[in-house]
Scaffold this motif. Sequence first.
Motif, mmCIF file in Angstrom:
data_model
loop_
_atom_site.group_PDB
_atom_site.id
_atom_site.type_symbol
_atom_site.label_atom_id
_atom_site.label_comp_id
_atom_site.label_asym_id
_atom_site.label_seq_id
_atom_site.Cartn_x
_atom_site.Cartn_y
_atom_site.Cartn_z
ATOM 1 N N UNK A 177 0.843 -1.201 0.000
ATOM 2 C CA UNK A 177 0.000 0.000 0.000
ATOM 3 C C UNK A 177 0.878 1.251 0.000
ATOM 4 N N UNK A 178 0.371 2.281 -0.683
ATOM 5 C CA UNK A 178 1.058 3.561 -0.700
ATOM 6 C C UNK A 178 0.055 4.636 -1.105
ATOM 7 N N UNK A 194 -3.383 3.639 -2.896
ATOM 8 C CA UNK A 194 -3.359 2.499 -3.810
ATOM 9 C C UNK A 194 -3.003 1.224 -3.045
ATOM 10 N N UNK A 195 -3.688 0.134 -3.395
ATOM 11 C CA UNK A 195 -3.452 -1.180 -2.791
ATOM 12 C C UNK A 195 -3.161 -2.189 -3.893
ATOM 13 N N UNK A 196 -2.133 -3.003 -3.684
ATOM 14 C CA UNK A 196 -1.834 -4.120 -4.590
ATOM 15 C C UNK A 196 -1.922 -5.403 -3.766
ATOM 16 N N UNK A 197 -2.852 -6.278 -4.131
ATOM 17 C CA UNK A 197 -3.053 -7.537 -3.398
ATOM 18 C C UNK A 197 -2.570 -8.706 -4.255
ATOM 19 N N UNK A 216 0.517 -10.933 -12.220
ATOM 20 C CA UNK A 216 0.097 -9.542 -12.009
ATOM 21 C C UNK A 216 -0.873 -9.476 -10.833
ATOM 22 N N UNK A 217 -0.675 -8.498 -9.967
ATOM 23 C CA UNK A 217 -1.498 -8.361 -8.761
ATOM 24 C C UNK A 217 -2.626 -7.363 -9.000
ATOM 25 N N UNK A 218 -3.840 -7.681 -8.558
ATOM 26 C CA UNK A 218 -4.939 -6.721 -8.657
ATOM 27 C C UNK A 218 -4.621 -5.440 -7.886
ATOM 28 N N UNK A 219 -5.006 -4.298 -8.476
ATOM 29 C CA UNK A 219 -4.752 -2.995 -7.867
ATOM 30 C C UNK A 219 -6.071 -2.234 -7.749
#
Length: 222
Positions: A177-178, A194-197, A216-219
């Motif tokens: 997260x950032x 923004x979140x990348x899971x 690829x990670x969902x954002x």
Amino acid sequence: MYSSRLPVSTPQPQPIKRQHTARYYAHRVKESLTTRASKLICTIFLALLLVVGMITFILWLSLRPHRPRFHIHQFSVPDLNQASGFENAVISFNASARNANHNIGIYYDSTDGAVYYKDQRIGFISSLLPPFYQGPKNTTTVDGSFTGASLTVSSQRWSEFMNDRAKGNVVFRLDLTSTIRFKISTWNSKRHRVHANCDIGVGQDGQILATSKDKRCPVYFT
């Protein structure tokens, strides 16, 4: 007996033709020119409006910010094959953040990292990356390790890891997260969280499975 008088026809009155003055015709010509000029101005205005609209739409398409793209490349739990590994548990990962925009940069605030197992957080790192600027068409490496105080792994939780390991797949989730801002020329957008899971499968050897590698990670934004 026939009458000797001839029928007499009465002449019908003829309409009087009006003679218009030069001033009248000048007025009519002026009205006609005004109407034509108004139509021409409206046509030019609508054409300009259409051209401006098309240019704006093209610029919007070319400058529309795209979300950063995150990929997970490496993820390992080295001591997963040891029954008492929780005492020295380490979770290491390597990921990347890609700015795929052509003319748009991205400002990142500090980036945090968290790792989850069965929707329960078992590790957290604050300020995994310091604030930085990422130029267009640029990739930044994001890596780190959850160890010691950053992990909350009990013997019971490690036993759950071992049970899943026996099945050949231990599933973790890495959450990066950032807060970011998009930079378009001299203009900066508002801030977006923004979140990348990244859902990651780990095999019996404690290494990332091939099905999860380079995924690829969902954002999403909040």
